[in-house]
Design an enzyme around this catalytic site. Structure first.
Site, mmCIF file in Angstrom:
data_model
loop_
_atom_site.group_PDB
_atom_site.id
_atom_site.type_symbol
_atom_site.label_atom_id
_atom_site.label_comp_id
_atom_site.label_asym_id
_atom_site.label_seq_id
_atom_site.Cartn_x
_atom_site.Cartn_y
_atom_site.Cartn_z
ATOM 1 N N PHE A 111 38.907 32.616 34.197
ATOM 2 C CA PHE A 111 37.667 31.902 34.515
ATOM 3 C C PHE A 111 37.869 30.398 34.592
ATOM 4 O O PHE A 111 37.054 29.682 35.152
ATOM 5 C CB PHE A 111 36.581 32.239 33.479
ATOM 6 C CG PHE A 111 36.639 31.397 32.238
ATOM 7 C CD1 PHE A 111 37.458 31.745 31.187
ATOM 8 C CD2 PHE A 111 35.887 30.233 32.135
ATOM 9 C CE1 PHE A 111 37.523 30.957 30.040
ATOM 10 C CE2 PHE A 111 35.948 29.440 31.002
ATOM 11 C CZ PHE A 111 36.778 29.800 29.953
ATOM 12 N N LYS A 112 38.978 29.914 34.045
ATOM 13 C CA LYS A 112 39.195 28.464 34.051
ATOM 14 C C LYS A 112 39.306 27.916 35.470
ATOM 15 O O LYS A 112 39.094 26.730 35.700
ATOM 16 C CB LYS A 112 40.424 28.120 33.221
ATOM 17 C CG LYS A 112 40.179 28.402 31.740
ATOM 18 C CD LYS A 112 41.281 27.881 30.847
ATOM 19 C CE LYS A 112 40.895 27.955 29.386
ATOM 20 N NZ LYS A 112 40.844 29.341 28.885
#
Ligand SMILES: *Cc1c(COP(=O)(O)O)cnc(C)c1O
Length: 466
Positions: A111-112
């Protein structure tokens, strides 16, 4: 929009400066002076928007006059265009009213990417305008490094140096960092552990003289406000897909540094109906211990199957403490100075307020494996160990089955094949097509001793305009 420090002493800054600054000079973190608030009617009108357009609606108030609207729109289009799913963040159903929001369809499968793909573009834009160059320095135990490198690969005004502990990150994670081509990308494998790497980064931010005053150091860890800002968007997107804002949602968030879940808290404050936010931690459970017993206390670091959540303190928690203390920077400063020395508590009524905002659970490796196995048995759906912690916590903390429960899927299972094997599954998670040749790509990295001077000398010699 102006940004103020959680410790109340550093000067307020505009968006551009917040972007380029790590910690505030008083040791605090920057937060917006006020939040935009959206009415239900306005949120409802966003149904069906493409992800990048929704991102514009939600983020532009934070940016406003720092970047013209059209330029910011273009940046968002480019950022989310590289995600390998048309919906950018697709929802997958696990059970009646239970969902996983897949946030791992970006270039590095975690998700980064949502924030770091944007951060690279934002930095380059602002540096170009100012005719400046920045040197990014960061330490990683895995996911942050690869996402940051990928986010900066096309930046002309940024050199990035990522320190990772030599032979202590997984092969997939290392290769995701070291196979990215580019003169401005520098991978340093340090003969030490993650804490050693982090110490060197901290020391370098404290005294930047080794760069000779020709560039500034910029931070890409989750204390950077722009990262939080970008993570608010997918809470709205998920909600709108499931009937929000006309019904409220529950979210369970695998948490390390409290960045991702803090974004959910902000989404709620900005007007999105959210009835439950679950903090899901692994055995490094400082947040769960605080939520259950009002004691904020560092323990030894434990290595778990979910390494991206292996932390001792949760840096972004300071941003919540600031709100819990009525935005009294002096009180936060005192509290965190004490927290560095030993366990601390906050006033009972403040803690009770925190308990109203969040539920929490700590999930050990055994339960993580059981959840991976259980969900695979139920649906033939593979969870990575971080997401599994979220699902487990969602199931144990759930309050109302009529409210959709959405667990944030923070990483692709193919990033953590060892955990899948440990769970007793023989199925092998496959890397998606765009990464299928990862193991054939050429790697570039430099091994350095656990020595600050060597690292700084290397950086001074190797950044673009050195
Ligand atoms: C970074 C990370 C987390 C923790 O996110 P925070 O914002 O630090 O709470 C969880 N899962 C994965 C896969 C990560 O990479």
């Amino acid at each position: 929009m102006r940004y103020i420090s959680t410790r109340g002493e550093a000067p307020a800054l505009g968006f551009e400066d917040v972007l380029l600054t790590g910690l505030a000079t008083d040791g605090g973190l920057y937060v917006p002076e006020s939040l935009p608030h959206f009415s239900l009617e306005e949120i409802r009108s966003w149904r069906g928007l493409p992800y990048s357009e929704l991102a514009f609606k939600i983020m532009y108030p934070f940016v406003d006059d720092a970047i013209p609207e059209d330029d910011f729109r273009k940046m968002l289009d480019e950022t989310y265009d590289v995600f390998a799913h048309n919906a950018v963040a697709p929802l997958v159903q696990l059970d009646a009213n239970e969902w996983v929001l897949e946030l791992f369809r970006g270039p590095t499968l975690a998700f980064k990417d949502f924030a770091l793909q944007l951060l690279g573009r934002l930095l380059d834009y602002v540096l170009e305008k100012r005719n400046e160059h920045a040197v990014i320095m960061g330490a990683t135990s895995g996911d942050t490094g690869s996402a940051a490198i990928e986010g900066c690969r096309r930046c002309e005004h940024v050199d990035i140096f990522i320190l990772h502990p030599h032979q202590r990150v997984s092969e997939v994670q290392r290769r995701q960092m070291t196979t990215v081509p580019g003169d401005n990308i520098h991978n340093l494998a340090i003969e030490g552990n993650f804490d050693d790497c982090q110490r060197m980064v901290k020391a370098s931010f404290g005294d930047q003289s080794f760069l000779g005053g020709k560039a500034r150091l910029a931070a890409v860890n989750s204390i950077n406000w722009a990262r939080i800002m970008a993570q608010i968007v997918y809470y709205f997107q998920a909600s709108l897909s499931l009937g929000g804002p006309d019904r409220s949602m529950a979210f369970s968030v695998p948490t390390g540094n409290f960045g991702d879940i803090f974004a959910g808290y902000l989404a709620k404050k900005m007007g999105l109906p959210i009835s439950q936010l679950v903090i899901a931690t692994n055995r490094n459970d400082i947040l769960h211990r605080f939520m259950s017993g009002n004691r904020y206390e560092q323990h030894q670091l434990e290595h778990t199957l979910s390494p991206s959540m292996d932390i001792m303190v949760s840096s972004n928690f300071e941003r919540l403490l600031f709100d819990l203390h009525g935005r009294d920077g002096a009180a936060v400063k005192l509290l965190l100075e004490n927290a560095a020395k030993g366990p601390v508590s906050i006033e009972d009524y403040r803690w009770r307020h925190a308990r109203k905002l969040f539920d929490s659970d700590a999930v050990d490796d055994k339960a993580t494996c059981e959840t991976i196995r259980q969900v695979y048995d139920e649906n033939e759906y593979l969870l990575d160990p971080h997401t599994a912690i979220g699902v487990k916590a969602a199931r144990s903390c759930r309050r109302d089955p009529a409210v959709p429960m959405i667990t944030l899927g923070t990483a692709h299972p193919a990033k953590f094949p060892d955990a899948i094997a440990e769970a007793g599954l023989t199925v092998k998670p496959q890397l998606p097509a765009h990464m299928a040749d990862l193991f054939d790509r050429e790697e570039r990295y430099t091994v350095l001793g656990n020595n600050l001077t060597d690292v700084q000398d290397f950086m001074a010699k190797h950044w673009k305009h050195a």
